[in-house]
Every structure is written in C-alpha cells, then in structure tokens.
Design a protein around this motif. Structure first.
Motif, short mmCIF file in Angstrom:
data_model
loop_
_atom_site.label_atom_id
_atom_site.label_comp_id
_atom_site.label_asym_id
_atom_site.label_seq_id
_atom_site.Cartn_x
_atom_site.Cartn_y
_atom_site.Cartn_z
N SER A 167 3.90 0.03 -0.22
CA SER A 167 5.30 -0.40 -0.29
C SER A 167 5.43 -1.87 0.06
CB SER A 167 6.19 0.45 0.64
OG SER A 167 5.88 0.18 1.99
N LEU A 168 6.50 -2.49 -0.44
CA LEU A 168 6.77 -3.91 -0.21
C LEU A 168 8.21 -4.10 0.25
CD1 LEU A 168 5.21 -5.39 -3.48
CD2 LEU A 168 4.25 -5.65 -1.20
N ASP A 169 8.39 -5.00 1.21
CA ASP A 169 9.74 -5.37 1.66
C ASP A 169 9.76 -6.88 1.86
OD1 ASP A 169 12.18 -5.80 2.84
OD2 ASP A 169 12.07 -4.05 4.16
N GLN A 170 10.22 -7.58 0.82
CA GLN A 170 10.20 -9.04 0.86
C GLN A 170 11.12 -9.60 1.93
OE1 GLN A 170 10.70 -10.83 -2.98
NE2 GLN A 170 10.66 -12.92 -2.21
N GLN A 171 12.25 -8.94 2.15
CA GLN A 171 13.23 -9.44 3.12
C GLN A 171 12.65 -9.50 4.53
OE1 GLN A 171 16.84 -7.13 2.71
NE2 GLN A 171 17.71 -8.63 1.31
N SER A 172 11.86 -8.50 4.87
CA SER A 172 11.27 -8.47 6.22
C SER A 172 9.82 -8.92 6.23
CB SER A 172 11.38 -7.06 6.82
OG SER A 172 10.69 -6.13 6.01
N ASP A 173 9.34 -9.45 5.07
CA ASP A 173 7.95 -9.91 4.97
C ASP A 173 6.98 -8.80 5.40
OD1 ASP A 173 8.03 -12.34 3.81
OD2 ASP A 173 7.37 -13.49 5.55
N GLN A 174 7.14 -7.63 4.82
CA GLN A 174 6.34 -6.48 5.23
C GLN A 174 5.62 -5.86 4.04
OE1 GLN A 174 8.19 -2.67 6.57
NE2 GLN A 174 7.26 -3.16 8.53
N ILE A 175 4.32 -5.67 4.22
CA ILE A 175 3.49 -5.02 3.20
C ILE A 175 2.82 -3.81 3.85
CG2 ILE A 175 1.58 -5.26 1.58
CD1 ILE A 175 1.99 -8.32 1.76
N ILE A 176 3.00 -2.64 3.26
CA ILE A 176 2.33 -1.43 3.73
C ILE A 176 1.25 -1.07 2.72
CG2 ILE A 176 2.56 0.99 4.40
CD1 ILE A 176 4.01 -0.93 6.27
N LEU A 177 0.04 -0.85 3.23
CA LEU A 177 -1.10 -0.56 2.37
C LEU A 177 -1.54 0.90 2.50
CD1 LEU A 177 -3.10 -3.78 3.30
CD2 LEU A 177 -1.74 -3.43 1.24
N SER A 178 -2.32 1.34 1.55
CA SER A 178 -2.82 2.72 1.59
C SER A 178 -4.24 2.79 1.06
CB SER A 178 -1.92 3.64 0.76
OG SER A 178 -2.49 4.93 0.67
N GLU A 179 -5.08 3.47 1.81
CA GLU A 179 -6.44 3.75 1.34
C GLU A 179 -6.45 5.07 0.58
OE1 GLU A 179 -10.90 3.41 3.23
OE2 GLU A 179 -9.42 4.56 4.35
N LYS A 180 -5.61 6.01 1.03
CA LYS A 180 -5.54 7.32 0.38
C LYS A 180 -5.07 7.20 -1.07
CE LYS A 180 -3.44 10.63 2.65
NZ LYS A 180 -2.50 11.30 3.59
N ALA A 181 -4.11 6.29 -1.30
CA ALA A 181 -3.56 6.13 -2.65
C ALA A 181 -4.63 5.71 -3.65
CB ALA A 181 -2.44 5.10 -2.64
N ARG A 182 -5.65 5.02 -3.13
CA ARG A 182 -6.75 4.56 -3.99
C ARG A 182 -7.49 5.74 -4.63
NH1 ARG A 182 -11.57 2.45 -0.72
NH2 ARG A 182 -12.48 4.45 -1.29
N GLU A 183 -7.60 6.82 -3.88
CA GLU A 183 -8.37 7.97 -4.36
C GLU A 183 -7.49 9.17 -4.73
OE1 GLU A 183 -11.34 7.64 -4.95
OE2 GLU A 183 -12.25 6.20 -3.59
N SER A 184 -6.17 9.02 -4.59
CA SER A 184 -5.29 10.17 -4.76
C SER A 184 -5.42 10.85 -6.12
CB SER A 184 -3.83 9.77 -4.51
OG SER A 184 -3.42 8.80 -5.45
N GLU A 185 -5.52 10.05 -7.18
CA GLU A 185 -5.62 10.64 -8.52
C GLU A 185 -6.95 11.38 -8.70
OE1 GLU A 185 -3.13 10.89 -10.64
OE2 GLU A 185 -1.97 9.91 -9.07
N LYS A 186 -8.03 10.79 -8.15
CA LYS A 186 -9.35 11.44 -8.25
C LYS A 186 -9.33 12.77 -7.50
CE LYS A 186 -12.09 7.17 -8.53
NZ LYS A 186 -13.12 6.37 -7.83
N ILE A 187 -8.73 12.75 -6.30
CA ILE A 187 -8.68 13.96 -5.48
C ILE A 187 -7.86 15.04 -6.18
CG2 ILE A 187 -7.81 14.93 -3.31
CD1 ILE A 187 -8.58 12.26 -1.98
N LYS A 188 -6.73 14.64 -6.77
CA LYS A 188 -5.89 15.60 -7.49
C LYS A 188 -6.67 16.25 -8.64
CE LYS A 188 -1.38 13.57 -6.45
NZ LYS A 188 -0.23 12.80 -6.98
N GLU A 189 -7.48 15.44 -9.32
CA GLU A 189 -8.29 15.97 -10.43
C GLU A 189 -9.30 16.98 -9.92
OE1 GLU A 189 -8.37 15.69 -13.87
OE2 GLU A 189 -6.36 14.91 -13.46
N ILE A 190 -9.96 16.64 -8.80
CA ILE A 190 -10.97 17.54 -8.23
C ILE A 190 -10.31 18.84 -7.76
CG2 ILE A 190 -12.63 17.84 -6.34
CD1 ILE A 190 -13.06 14.76 -6.50
#
Length: 341
Positions: A167-190
């Motif tokens: 997620s991104l919030d430019q007003q508060s200069d905030q970036i939220i990152l995810s490692e799970k999202a990187r593999e989420s599609e692969k995991i769903k397939e498995i």
C-alpha cells in the motif's frame, strides 16, 4: 510516470503544479536557469536551489531535468521551478506504477522493531509488517515474547529482500511492503491441489502462544526448486480435545505429524490435529446423561467459573452463578482437589 508527463502537452500553456522538462542553460552561485522551449525561461533559486544543491553540482549545461512549476511569472519574469518537488512527484508516480504492475523490488533492510522491518525506497521510509513476511521468515517465538521477536527480526538488518508494494500513502509519506504478496499467486496455485478434509503430513516449524506452524513436507521439494514453502497454522484449540495452556504440551519443533485441512482461505491454510483423534465427547454422551452426578478435579478459575476435569480429555465449566461470587467460589473450591458436581 509516462502518464504524468503526457498531461503536460507542449501545445498547452503550463499550469502551476505541473511537471515540465527543461534544458539547463545557465548556472549561478544560487540559481539555475532552464530553457523551457516555447514557455520562456525557468529558474530554480532560493530555498528550492539549496534543497537540491548537491544534485545540481553534478549537472552541466545542456543536461535535461524535470521540474515542477511553482509560479508562472516571478518578479523577474521567469517561471519559478522546483526540482525537489518534481522529483518527489515522479518518485511517487513510479511507485504507483510498480504497485499497479505487481513489480517485485529488491530492498535492503535498515532496521527493525517488534512490529516489522524498516527500509527506504528512494529515500522514502518503508515498512514491512511481521504479518507480511513469508512463513519461513516469520518469527515463530514461543510465548510471543516481544524481545525475542525483535531479536529474530534484527537478524534481517543488512539483508536484501524481494518484496512487493502492499500500500501507498503519499500524504503521510508511507509505504507498506509485503513479502507474502510476492508468492501469493504461486501459493494459491499450489493450494489448488489441496481441499478441506485432506489429511497431509508435515513438520512442526514453529510454535507460538496461539498455536503451532506446520510446514507441508511436499513443499520442501517445491522450495528447493524455487517454489514457495507451504505452511499452515494449527490453532491451539485444534491441537487436542482437552484444554491446553501451552502448545508444547502436544507438539515439538521438528516433529513430523499428520493433520487435517479444515480451511483454505486465499493463501492461508488452517489445520487440525485433534480432528484425527477420537472425539471423547461421543463416549461421554453414552456414559453420562443430564442430571448425573460426576466427579472431577478443579483445574483453574476464570471470571466465568471453575474448570473441572472429568476425564483426561474433557473439562467442564461450573458457572460462577452456582456460587454467587468469585470470592465464594474460591472459598468453596481448591485447584487440584476433586469434588462431586
């Protein structure tokens, strides 16, 4: 970024707040002049100059830069520009594109707190919450000790991780990152190879105060081949039919067990160990009926009453209303003693 720049059609008069491209035609001690083509000459000076002074040192006459329009005509007739604000806008536009495209980015972890990992992207603070770590990186600390969790997270400082923007919030200069999202599609397939009710074998990979994590044994081969490891959670209430205080009463890290899949939601798998054990309530229903007097040992008190162990697997609750108050209950009963109820 492309869309942002396309908004500034050269045939249209410039507007305050727009990003415009210019060529450096002059440099002074406290100002830089840009040729803006049909829109006359632009100037970066004052606080806007000093905000990017180090960057401007590396630029030479003829270089092209993007700048944001602050004023269409200052007292000297120049279009007043900001290089720093333009850079910030372009960075956020680029981040939005990366998020929309699901692009994987590599970041270096700079710090940690008990809630997750801290980093920066283009000098903008970014945060990777614990909940967004892959199962193999999740700090599985017994008892949920926050100090131990922090120590585990601090091991990532200085390491590079492949992440997606969550997620991104430019007003508060905030970036939220995810490692799970990187593999989420692969995991769903498995996970399409599994369904609720399947019995799977795995190894206990972590224990917390709320349950135990189990790594699917087939996932180890997938992980070696570059695929994501599969892990599921056995909630403390699904470890055994009896009430337990500590998951280590039932399982140990490294122990190989069989469990039943009781829920698959997205890329989360809920498992049950007790589902493969004989249900003691079936026997109890045959042995006792409503109104029977039973003997049991008091195991603990809580605001709702006293827990009484009837068999090794079954506990009942004597409601607080039977005593009137908690004080009266604790006077009449003692933990560890047997009574007839």
């Amino acid at each position: 970024m492309k869309e942002l720049l396309e908004k500034n059609d050269l045939l249209k008069p410039p507007k305050i707040g727009e990003i415009i491209e210019g060529k450096i035609i002059g440099k002074g001690k406290s100002s830089v002049f840009l040729d803006l083509g049909p829109f006359r000459t632009g100037i970066i000076y004052g606080k806007e100059f000093y905000a990017v002074k180090d960057k401007l040192k590396n630029l030479k006459i003829g270089d092209k830069v993007f700048a944001e329009i602050l004023d269409l005509e200052n007292e000297e007739g120049y279009i007043e520009l900001s290089l720093s604000q333009a850079s910030n806008k372009l960075i956020w536009e680029e981040l939005k594109e990366k998020k929309e495209n699901g692009e994987i980015i590599s970041v270096k972890i700079l710090g940690a707190n008990k809630g997750g990992l801290i980093t920066k992207i283009s000098d903008i603070p970014a945060f990777l919450p614990v909940s967004q770590l892959l199962p193999e990186h999740y700090p599985k600390v017994e008892g949920g000790d926050t100090i131990k969790i922090l120590r585990e997270l601090q091991k990532f400082i200085g390491k590079e991780l492949e992440l997606k923007i969550f997620s991104l919030d430019q007003q508060s200069d905030q970036i939220i990152l995810s490692e799970k999202a990187r593999e989420s599609e692969k995991i769903k397939e498995i996970l399409k190879n599994y369904k609720v009710g399947d019995v799977v074998e795995g190894e206990i990979s972590g224990i917390t105060d709320f349950g135990a994590f189990m790594k699917f044994l087939p996932a180890e081969a997938l992980a070696k081949a570059g695929g994501p490891a599969l892990e599921g959670l056995i909630h403390i209430s699904e470890l055994d039919w009896k009430i337990i205080e500590d998951p280590t009463e039932i399982v140990k890290i490294g122990e190989k067990i069989k469990v039943k899949i009781i829920d698959i939601s997205g890329n989360k798998v809920s498992l049950s160990l007790k589902a493969l054990k004989k249900d003691p309530w079936i026997t109890l229903e045959k042995k006792y009926k409503k109104g029977d007097v039973v003997s049991g040992k008091v195991t603990k008190f809580n605001p709702y009453g006293a827990f009484v162990q009837i068999t090794p697997e079954i506990q009942g609750l004597v409601h607080i209303s039977e005593f009137g108050t908690k004080t009266k209950m604790e006077k009449l009963l003692k933990i560890g003693e047997k009574y007839n109820f």
